[in-house]
Design a protein around this motif. Structure first.
Motif, PDB file in Angstrom:
ATOM      1  N   MET A   1       0.846  -1.192   0.000  1.00 39.99           N
ATOM      2  CA  MET A   1       0.000   0.000   0.000  1.00 39.99           C
ATOM      3  C   MET A   1       0.887   1.250   0.000  1.00 39.99           C
ATOM      4  N   THR A   2       0.622   2.140  -0.922  1.00 35.29           N
ATOM      5  CA  THR A   2       1.460   3.331  -1.090  1.00 35.29           C
ATOM      6  C   THR A   2       0.583   4.561  -1.223  1.00 35.29           C
ATOM      7  N   PHE A   3       0.878   5.590  -0.427  1.00 35.42           N
ATOM      8  CA  PHE A   3       0.160   6.850  -0.577  1.00 35.42           C
ATOM      9  C   PHE A   3       0.571   7.516  -1.888  1.00 35.42           C
ATOM     10  N   LEU A   4      -0.415   7.889  -2.690  1.00 38.45           N
ATOM     11  CA  LEU A   4      -0.155   8.509  -3.973  1.00 38.45           C
ATOM     12  C   LEU A   4       0.491   9.882  -3.850  1.00 38.45           C
ATOM     13  N   ARG A   5       0.186  10.589  -2.774  1.00 41.31           N
ATOM     14  CA  ARG A   5       0.634  11.974  -2.616  1.00 41.31           C
ATOM     15  C   ARG A   5       0.319  12.758  -3.895  1.00 41.31           C
ATOM     16  N   SER A   6       1.234  13.550  -4.407  1.00 42.37           N
ATOM     17  CA  SER A   6       0.908  14.377  -5.572  1.00 42.37           C
ATOM     18  C   SER A   6       0.796  13.592  -6.867  1.00 42.37           C
ATOM     19  N   ALA A   7       1.159  12.317  -6.856  1.00 43.41           N
ATOM     20  CA  ALA A   7       0.898  11.485  -8.030  1.00 43.41           C
ATOM     21  C   ALA A   7      -0.594  11.278  -8.235  1.00 43.41           C
ATOM     22  N   ALA A   8      -1.417  11.664  -7.256  1.00 42.39           N
ATOM     23  CA  ALA A   8      -2.875  11.579  -7.393  1.00 42.39           C
ATOM     24  C   ALA A   8      -3.456  12.756  -8.173  1.00 42.39           C
ATOM     25  N   LYS A   9      -2.679  13.799  -8.395  1.00 38.75           N
ATOM     26  CA  LYS A   9      -3.260  15.046  -8.919  1.00 38.75           C
ATOM     27  C   LYS A   9      -3.973  14.901 -10.259  1.00 38.75           C
ATOM     28  N   PRO A  10      -3.447  14.162 -11.237  1.00 44.50           N
ATOM     29  CA  PRO A  10      -4.221  14.030 -12.477  1.00 44.50           C
ATOM     30  C   PRO A  10      -5.607  13.431 -12.246  1.00 44.50           C
ATOM     31  N   PHE A  11      -5.728  12.525 -11.283  1.00 42.92           N
ATOM     32  CA  PHE A  11      -7.009  11.883 -11.000  1.00 42.92           C
ATOM     33  C   PHE A  11      -7.898  12.803 -10.159  1.00 42.92           C
ATOM     34  N   GLN A  12      -7.290  13.604  -9.296  1.00 43.90           N
ATOM     35  CA  GLN A  12      -8.057  14.593  -8.544  1.00 43.90           C
ATOM     36  C   GLN A  12      -8.620  15.672  -9.456  1.00 43.90           C
ATOM     37  N   ALA A  13      -7.990  15.855 -10.607  1.00 42.39           N
ATOM     38  CA  ALA A  13      -8.467  16.851 -11.568  1.00 42.39           C
ATOM     39  C   ALA A  13      -9.583  16.325 -12.458  1.00 42.39           C
ATOM     40  N   ILE A  14      -9.818  15.026 -12.478  1.00 41.89           N
ATOM     41  CA  ILE A  14     -10.813  14.441 -13.376  1.00 41.89           C
ATOM     42  C   ILE A  14     -12.210  15.046 -13.150  1.00 41.89           C
ATOM     43  N   PRO A  15     -12.702  15.156 -11.900  1.00 43.11           N
ATOM     44  CA  PRO A  15     -14.031  15.763 -11.723  1.00 43.11           C
ATOM     45  C   PRO A  15     -14.107  17.199 -12.244  1.00 43.11           C
ATOM     46  N   VAL A  16     -13.013  17.933 -12.144  1.00 41.87           N
ATOM     47  CA  VAL A  16     -12.978  19.309 -12.630  1.00 41.87           C
ATOM     48  C   VAL A  16     -13.089  19.334 -14.153  1.00 41.87           C
ATOM     49  N   LEU A  17     -12.354  18.451 -14.806  1.00 37.03           N
ATOM     50  CA  LEU A  17     -12.380  18.396 -16.271  1.00 37.03           C
ATOM     51  C   LEU A  17     -13.685  17.803 -16.788  1.00 37.03           C
ATOM     52  N   LYS A  18     -14.307  16.906 -16.024  1.00 38.84           N
ATOM     53  CA  LYS A  18     -15.594  16.350 -16.442  1.00 38.84           C
ATOM     54  C   LYS A  18     -16.657  17.441 -16.544  1.00 38.84           C
ATOM     55  N   ARG A  19     -16.568  18.455 -15.676  1.00 44.04           N
ATOM     56  CA  ARG A  19     -17.523  19.571 -15.723  1.00 44.04           C
ATOM     57  C   ARG A  19     -17.064  20.684 -16.658  1.00 44.04           C
ATOM     58  N   ARG A  20     -15.911  20.486 -17.310  1.00 44.82           N
ATOM     59  CA  ARG A  20     -15.336  21.483 -18.231  1.00 44.82           C
ATOM     60  C   ARG A  20     -15.208  22.859 -17.567  1.00 44.82           C
ATOM     61  N   ILE A  21     -14.713  22.843 -16.334  1.00 40.49           N
ATOM     62  CA  ILE A  21     -14.531  24.081 -15.585  1.00 40.49           C
ATOM     63  C   ILE A  21     -13.605  25.043 -16.322  1.00 40.49           C
ATOM     64  N   ASP A  22     -12.608  24.499 -17.010  1.00 40.66           N
ATOM     65  CA  ASP A  22     -11.683  25.362 -17.751  1.00 40.66           C
ATOM     66  C   ASP A  22     -12.398  26.125 -18.850  1.00 40.66           C
ATOM     67  N   GLU A  23     -13.312  25.463 -19.553  1.00 36.78           N
ATOM     68  CA  GLU A  23     -14.040  26.125 -20.628  1.00 36.78           C
ATOM     69  C   GLU A  23     -15.066  27.110 -20.082  1.00 36.78           C
ATOM     70  N   ILE A  24     -15.723  26.752 -19.006  1.00 29.54           N
ATOM     71  CA  ILE A  24     -16.739  27.626 -18.420  1.00 29.54           C
ATOM     72  C   ILE A  24     -16.139  28.973 -18.016  1.00 29.54           C
ATOM     73  N   TYR A  25     -14.930  28.940 -17.471  1.00 32.28           N
ATOM     74  CA  TYR A  25     -14.296  30.167 -16.994  1.00 32.28           C
ATOM     75  C   TYR A  25     -13.287  30.748 -17.988  1.00 32.28           C
ATOM     76  N   GLY A  26     -13.211  30.170 -19.169  1.00 32.23           N
ATOM     77  CA  GLY A  26     -12.332  30.721 -20.185  1.00 32.23           C
ATOM     78  C   GLY A  26     -10.859  30.615 -19.868  1.00 32.23           C
ATOM     79  N   LEU A  27     -10.456  29.505 -19.261  1.00 35.09           N
ATOM     80  CA  LEU A  27      -9.052  29.330 -18.898  1.00 35.09           C
ATOM     81  C   LEU A  27      -8.236  28.895 -20.109  1.00 35.09           C
ATOM     82  N   THR A  28      -6.992  29.290 -20.128  1.00 33.09           N
ATOM     83  CA  THR A  28      -6.075  28.828 -21.160  1.00 33.09           C
ATOM     84  C   THR A  28      -5.613  27.408 -20.836  1.00 33.09           C
ATOM     85  N   GLY A  29      -4.958  26.773 -21.809  1.00 34.62           N
ATOM     86  CA  GLY A  29      -4.418  25.445 -21.560  1.00 34.62           C
ATOM     87  C   GLY A  29      -3.387  25.449 -20.452  1.00 34.62           C
TER      88      GLY A  29
END
Length: 293
Positions: A1-29
């Motif tokens: 068993m290993t704590f992901l620590r910041s290796a979890a970040k791409p997966f923590q971002a999945i809910p944000v990208l599923k709602r297209r938060i970047d597009e809603i707020y006009g964020l750049t890449g």
């Protein structure tokens, strides 16, 4: 068993990208890539974060991560020379926090306690981790990460599986999750310097379009290879990050990875020769591990 620590970040971002938060707020890449980043506080990171705050209306004091100075030594020295105080957006996890707060605002959830494990945003992240790792939620170990958010412990092999899916999202059953995974992985490759900095192993690996990669504190690392359809995970037992380039380069060499430029770039980050202050070679780094399938 290993704590992901910041290796979890791409997966923590999945809910944000599923709602297209970047597009809603006009964020750049570049700005959206910070949702999965452990940025090291260079000026271009801070400029992008301040732009995110303006576009989303998030106040810096809403971020749960503590005020600190940048991890990049040159960037930290520059802030000291300017007699600047510690700031929350200097924290390497601030992009992740901003993304989750923006998601809360969009969904009508309270952002005051978004860092608690029972909050809807954290429950969705836990569900995402379980799905990628193919582990029941109640079998995932829980802790508190350095930035104050929940963090997850899963078997090392499951980290490799998760990164395989991130690199090869066709393996993901849910269409919305599949699209979000492809988008965050693409953002990481298109804007690698946003994920860490110009001289760090994560950004170096992400310059290779065949790879998706992210490390976490205390020596954990995950890599997905698209063409080879392979997931790699590793944990340095003493928690060192300095040896990551040598270890990863050795693994890529062992499997016969075709992009020698990527391997060479890792060795340029941390050469195997150990040189003392007089410029004399006094030792070498040498890998002695074996791989487990």
């Amino acid at each position: 068993m290993t704590f992901l620590r910041s290796a979890a970040k791409p997966f923590q971002a999945i809910p944000v990208l599923k709602r297209r938060i970047d597009e809603i707020y006009g964020l750049t890449g570049e700005e959206a890539a910070l949702f999965a980043a452990s940025h090291r506080g260079e000026a271009f990171h801070i400029d992008a974060l301040e732009s995110i705050m303006r576009k989303t209306g998030i106040r810096e004091e809403e971020l749960h991560c503590c005020p600190t100075y940048p991890l990049n030594e040159d960037a930290k020295a520059e802030r000291h020379r300017g007699r600047e105080s510690k700031r929350r957006i200097f924290h390497n996890c601030s992009g992740k926090h901003a993304g989750l707060i923006a998601l809360c605002k969009q969904e009508g959830w309270s952002s005051e306690n978004y860092f608690r494990s029972e909050h809807p945003v954290q429950q969705e992240i836990l569900e995402t981790i379980a799905s990628f790792a193919e582990i029941p939620q109640d079998k995932i170990g829980m802790g508190v990460d350095g930035c104050g958010l929940p963090i997850f412990a899963i078997p090392l092999k499951s980290i490799g599986l998760s990164y395989l899916k991130l690199a090869c999202p066709d393996l993901i059953g849910d269409a919305t999750t599949r699209l979000a995974a492809a988008r965050i992985a693409r953002l990481m490759n298109e804007h690698p310097d946003m994920i860490a900095d110009t001289r760090f192993v994560c950004s170096t690996l992400l310059r290779d379009p065949n790879l998706t990669a992210k490390g976490g504190a205390k020596g954990v690392y995950g890599i997905g290879l698209r063409k080879e359809r392979l997931g790699i995970s590793l944990k340095v037992s003493d928690g060192s990050e300095q040896v990551w380039p040598s270890i990863i380069a050795s693994i890529l060499t062992f499997i016969g990875y075709g992009n020698l430029q990527t391997i060479d770039s890792l060795y340029r980050l941390v050469p195997n020769e150990i040189v003392n202050d007089n410029g004399k070679v006094v030792g070498e780094r040498r890998t002695v591990f074996t791989l487990q399938a």
